[in-house]
Write a protein that holds these residues in place. Structure first.
Motif, PDB file in Angstrom:
ATOM      1  N   ASP A   1       0.847  -1.206   0.000  1.00 22.56           N
ATOM      2  CA  ASP A   1       0.000   0.000   0.000  1.00 22.56           C
ATOM      3  C   ASP A   1       0.876   1.247   0.000  1.00 22.56           C
ATOM      4  OD1 ASP A   1      -2.335  -1.591   0.151  1.00 22.56           O
ATOM      5  OD2 ASP A   1      -2.117  -1.754   2.314  1.00 22.56           O
TER       6      ASP A   1
ATOM      7  N   PRO B   1      -6.775   5.611   6.597  1.00 21.57           N
ATOM      8  CA  PRO B   1      -7.746   5.584   5.498  1.00 21.57           C
ATOM      9  C   PRO B   1      -8.550   6.885   5.443  1.00 21.57           C
ATOM     10  CG  PRO B   1      -7.769   3.508   6.702  1.00 21.57           C
ATOM     11  CD  PRO B   1      -6.896   4.439   7.490  1.00 21.57           C
TER      12      PRO B   1
ATOM     13  N   ARG C   1       2.554   6.648   7.561  1.00 22.41           N
ATOM     14  CA  ARG C   1       1.494   6.011   6.779  1.00 22.41           C
ATOM     15  C   ARG C   1       0.174   6.711   7.081  1.00 22.41           C
ATOM     16  NH1 ARG C   1       0.514   1.570   3.844  1.00 22.41           N
ATOM     17  NH2 ARG C   1       2.633   0.780   4.168  1.00 22.41           N
ATOM     18  N   LEU C   2      -0.476   7.186   6.042  1.00 22.95           N
ATOM     19  CA  LEU C   2      -1.748   7.872   6.199  1.00 22.95           C
ATOM     20  C   LEU C   2      -2.834   6.895   6.642  1.00 22.95           C
ATOM     21  CD1 LEU C   2      -1.760  10.016   2.921  1.00 22.95           C
ATOM     22  CD2 LEU C   2      -1.353  10.863   5.236  1.00 22.95           C
TER      23      LEU C   2
ATOM     24  N   GLN D   1      -0.111   5.082   0.434  1.00 24.55           N
ATOM     25  CA  GLN D   1      -0.425   5.704   1.717  1.00 24.55           C
ATOM     26  C   GLN D   1       0.814   6.218   2.449  1.00 24.55           C
ATOM     27  OE1 GLN D   1      -2.438   2.476   3.715  1.00 24.55           O
ATOM     28  NE2 GLN D   1      -4.447   3.051   2.892  1.00 24.55           N
TER      29      GLN D   1
END
Length: 945
Positions: free
Chosen positions: A170, A352, A349-350, A173
């Motif tokens: 991912d 959601p 890490r962002l 992100q």
């Protein structure tokens, strides 16, 4: 009277569904309305399918009405007969739908077969035609293969470096958290995070699910007699959770490993584990002996886990790539003390549904709170003078930076222009070929060939040719890719991941399909030609204005695109020459550089490290051909990664003055002599080191800023506060030095000669330095075997790594400009050749078409020079139009190239004039031979023809 299904053939080749009874009967003229038996249609069927459905329904009705008439003839009432038939027949709509499905399946199967047979037949015919016309096929295939191959190769580079996601789970992100700051004289730079900022952000952040830190380092592994300098990443355990990494053996770092004072542990990379220990699982739990002490091996990372980019203060010994051999814990203390020191890269890490902009706004607010809690670390003056702030950006954008994508898109645009020129060239060839086949096309049309059939006829040829060209282009792309990789700058991220992939092959096939369709439909745009050709019978002396306009437009387009490439290549050439003329402030001729890393446990004080350096320099200087030896930082190789604030003795900075923050590299005695750096005053000697005379050397750029109009030698400076009791004395000034980049302003720097005022202040800097050896030998690298033997004799646990000639370092500093210049020059050269071939072919064909006209002119008294001038001027008119359009396009697109140039205007008049002159010369030369051939036409022969 149960319904029976049977099949009955018809002249269309498809079966029909029939319903018969057990009794005979005759046809009836009566067809009562049976709306309840009619099928329901939800949409309008295609014509063929609708016709088939109507036939099936009519046949069903015929048999039903026939049975009803039989029952009526036997004496039954029609209503009772109808009910009887309906009861016996069953579900009318289900039978009808089933029959339709069977017949449609049969129709589709037959149509697919017809399609495949038609395509196969057309491809075989196209292959015969192309094989028969070998000259045309070879020229067109090679031309298209050149354009497709170059485009595919550069797309492969662009895809691997810019378009493809980072190799993390991912990856979209992931964000980089840094501190942008505007350093005076050097523009904006990204500083890393500080421990205080890291703990402050983690405590209150809501936009990120995790945040990790790392910094590059290095130590020597000494588990056996083979000492090896390895790449080390000192990280927080949260970095692994941010990357969502998993171990392949053992475990990764845990939060308990982050605590200060915890036992030193290490996680090995999968690649290093296989290379060094052969994948022996028994190593888990054992000790890794290093120059920094023993580390317990607790696990092995998953294959391919790397750092996205090097830390801002990575030393030159650790810049061979972003791969990591050993991961160790940072062990930062959340209780402090905290300083204005930012050596760590932050990766988060962002969460959601959280965007990068949301995280940026949150972290900007958090940074204001952190600076308010730490006023002694972040003074208002510092924040305002350096415009110091926090920045959150996509990790992918941070890895690539702004320059690499721009440069690669520029290269891709250049080869795309070559592809367009090649396509225009082949398009012109197809038009000329179609002119030669006009009578054939006219006969086909006269015999009843429809436009669709003609389209399939031409598309089969163009598609087959383009697919073969794509296959050849993919093979050519592999060769081009190797050449591009050989000249590509080493600072391009993810360079090792570049290889031909399925996406690259798909792009090549996609380009071929598009070109095949475009080239195939061009002849079909000429309506009304074929029958007129039959009526004229070939009596025309020249082609129609529309035909000439199409060919001329393709030639003009080629010339305009070629001029765009020529102007870009010319601008890059001038920029490259300007960079080559820049004086870096040192002489790289005959200088060998290599890195050393002394074991920290063995050389844990400044004195111990200096003793080894002194012995090493003395031993190397005894080698034949060696004139000077020194140690320090490498100019033009990550020289300006960090900076320190510099204070003046007895002169505080005014309110309007900006406190300078400049690189402060270590330079041992012999450094300036080995690199050929001129020093006004004197350079520090070994007696300055032994007596701790606090001698330093500054660059003229910094001296003019600190003491404008004054003599800098003898002045005092410090880097630990304006109230420092220890002041370094300037003993020398470097007139000019560009150590960060040749295309930047002269470097502001302070060179410390290992004269630290604390015992351990600079021991780390002294343990990891680059050694410079100036020699009179033609090949400085020939000294490496003797140097390795000397280093091994002094300390067997100190490896010699990254040997390189300083001339190579200088070349690498302008490698990006050289790379762009090479690609643009090759693209411009290929475009120039293709344009010359295109205009030669077009003019040759025009001369052939105008043979009769030219013969009449000569019969009426036209001279040879007149005919030559007529043909050449016609080409020159096309050249002038192409030049005008090319100049306009170059002026419009110049700003895209401007950011990649050094002291050169992308729309420089001299560059445009040179490109215009070269292009017009090529146009005239390409048309000269057809013009001479036209002048030698026999008028009598031309008139008879």
């Amino acid at each position: 009277m149960d319904p029976l299904y049977g099949r009955r053939g018809d002249d269309s080749g498809y079966g029909r569904c029939a319903v018969s009874s057990d009794q005979g009967g005759s046809d009836s003229d009566r067809a009562p309305d049976r709306s309840r038996l009619r099928p329901r249609r939800a949409f309008q069927l295609p014509r063929a399918a609708a016709r088939l459905d109507a036939d099936i329904e009519a046949e069903f009705r015929f048999h039903i009405e026939e049975r009803i008439d039989q029952l009526v003839a036997d004496g039954m009432e029609r209503s009772a007969a109808t009910r009887e038939v309906e009861a016996r027949f069953g579900d009318y709509h289900a039978y009808l739908a089933n029959a339709r499905a069977i017949d449609r399946s049969t129709m589709s199967r037959h149509r697919r077969g017809d399609l495949f047979r038609t395509v196969g037949r057309e491809l075989r015919r196209a292959a015969r035609v192309l094989t028969r016309d070998r000259a045309f096929t070879i020229v067109a295939t090679l031309t298209l293969a050149l354009g497709i191959g170059a485009t595919t190769a550069i797309f492969t580079v662009l895809d691997a470096v810019v378009l493809r996601a980072l190799p993390y789970r991912d990856a979209g992100q992931l964000v980089a958290v840094m501190h942008p700051a505007t350093a005076p004289g050097s523009g904006e730079r990204n500083w890393g995070l500080s421990p205080g900022g890291y703990f402050g952000f983690r405590e209150e952040m809501r936009a990120l699910s995790d945040l990790g830190l790392y910094v590059n380092s290095g130590f020597t592994v000494t588990n056996d007699d083979n000492a090896e300098l390895v790449q080390v990443a000192r990280v927080t355990s949260t970095l692994f959770t941010t990357f969502r990494a998993v171990p392949s053996e053992g475990r990764l770092l845990l939060p308990a490993d982050d605590k200060p004072g915890s036992a030193p542990v290490a996680v090995l990379s999968h690649e290093f584990f296989q290379r060094r220990f052969g994948g022996d699982r028994a190593m888990i739990g054992r000790m890794l002996q290093t120059s920094g002490g023993p580390y317990e091996i607790v696990g092995v990372a998953e294959p391919g886990l790397t750092l996205p980019m090097p830390g801002p203060f990575a030393s030159s010994a650790n810049l061979s790539g972003y791969a990591v051999d050993v991961w160790t814990p940072l062990q930062l203390d959340p209780a402090g003390p905290f300083y204005n020191n930012h050596p760590y890269v932050g990766v988060g890490r962002l969460k959601p549904d959280v965007s990068v902009d949301d995280a940026q706004r949150e972290f900007a607010s958090l940074f204001q709170r952190i600076t308010a809690r730490l006023p002694e670390v972040y003074s208002p003056r510092f924040l305002s003078q350096y415009y110091f702030r926090v920045g959150v950006s996509s990790l992918r954008d941070s890895v690539l930076g702004p320059t690499v994508p721009r440069a690669l898109w520029m290269v891709f645009g250049a080869v795309a222009l070559v592809l367009l020129i090649a396509a225009a060239n082949v398009g012109n060839l197809f038009l000329l070929r179609f002119e030669a086949r006009r009578r054939e096309s006219a006969i086909r049309s006269a015999l009843g060939a429809q436009r669709l059939q003609m389209a399939v006829h031409y598309l089969a040829e163009t598609m087959l040719l383009c697919v073969v060209s794509a296959a050849t282009g993919v093979a050519l792309a592999a060769v081009v890719l190797r050449a591009v990789m050989a000249i590509a700058p080493t600072d391009i991220p993810r360079l090792a991941a570049i290889s031909l992939s399925g996406r690259s092959i798909a792009v090549a096939l996609g380009i071929a399909m598009v070109l095949g369709v475009v080239l195939g439909i061009v002849p079909l745009l000429r309506r009304g030609l074929d029958l007129g050709t039959l009526r004229d019978g070939g009596r025309g002396l020249s082609t129609s204005p529309r035909q000439r306009m199409t060919r001329n437009a393709l030639v003009v387009g080629q010339l305009a695109l070629t001029l765009v490439l020529l102007s870009g290549a010319g601008a890059m050439l001038r920029s490259f020459e300007q960079l080559r003329r820049v004086d870096p402030g040192f002489d790289a001729t005959g200088v060998l550089a290599f890195d050393v890393s002394f074991p920290f446990l063995r050389y844990d004080t400044r004195e111990k490290a200096l003793v080894l350096h002194d012995a090493l320099q003395r031993r190397i200087k005894e080698l034949p051909g060696v004139t000077h030896v020194g140690a320090g930082w490498v100019p033009l190789e990550h020289f300006g990664t960090g900076c320190s604030v510099v204070f003046r003795e007895n002169r505080p900075y005014g309110v309007d003055e900006q406190t300078p923050c400049v690189p402060t590299p270590t330079a041992l005695p012999g450094y300036f002599e080995a690199l050929g750096i001129t020093v006004e005053g004197r350079a520090p000697a070994w007696h300055d080191v032994s007596s701790r005379s606090q001698a330093v050397v500054v660059t003229r750029a910094l001296a003019d800023r600190l003491w404008p109009g004054e003599e800098a030698i003898g002045k005092g400076i410090a880097s630990n506060g304006s109230d420092s009791p220890f002041w370094y004395r300037v003993v020398g000034v470097i007139p000019v030095l560009r150590a960060e980049a040749l295309d930047r302003i002269p470097t502001e720097a302070v060179f410390y000669a290992a004269t630290g005022f604390r015992e351990h202040a600079q021991s780390g800097d002294l343990n990891d330095l680059t050694i410079f050896v100036r020699t009179t030998l033609s090949d400085p690298r020939s000294l490496l075997p003797a140097i390795r033997e000397i280093v091994r004799d002094l300390d067997s646990h100190t490896p010699v790594v990254s040997p390189r000639a300083m001339r190579t370092v200088v070349s690498r500093s302008i490698a990006r400009t050289s790379f762009l210049l090479t690609i643009l020059a090759v693209a411009a050269g290929v475009a120039l050749v293709l344009s010359a071939v295109g205009i030669y072919g077009a003019i040759s064909y025009v001369v052939t078409q105008r043979t009769g006209e030219i013969g009449i002119r000569m019969a009426l008294g036209a001279t040879t020079s007149h005919v030559v001038r007529l043909v050449v001027l016609q080409s020159a008119r096309l050249g002038v139009i192409g030049v005008v359009l090319g100049v306009a396009s170059a002026l419009a697109g110049g700003r895209l190239l401007q950011s990649l140039l050094h002291e050169v205007d992308a729309t420089d008049v001299r560059v445009l004039l040179s490109g215009t002159l070269l292009l017009m010369v090529v146009v005239v030369v390409a048309s000269w031979r057809p013009a001479l051939r036209a002048a030698r036409i026999d008028p009598g022969h031309a008139m008879r023809d």
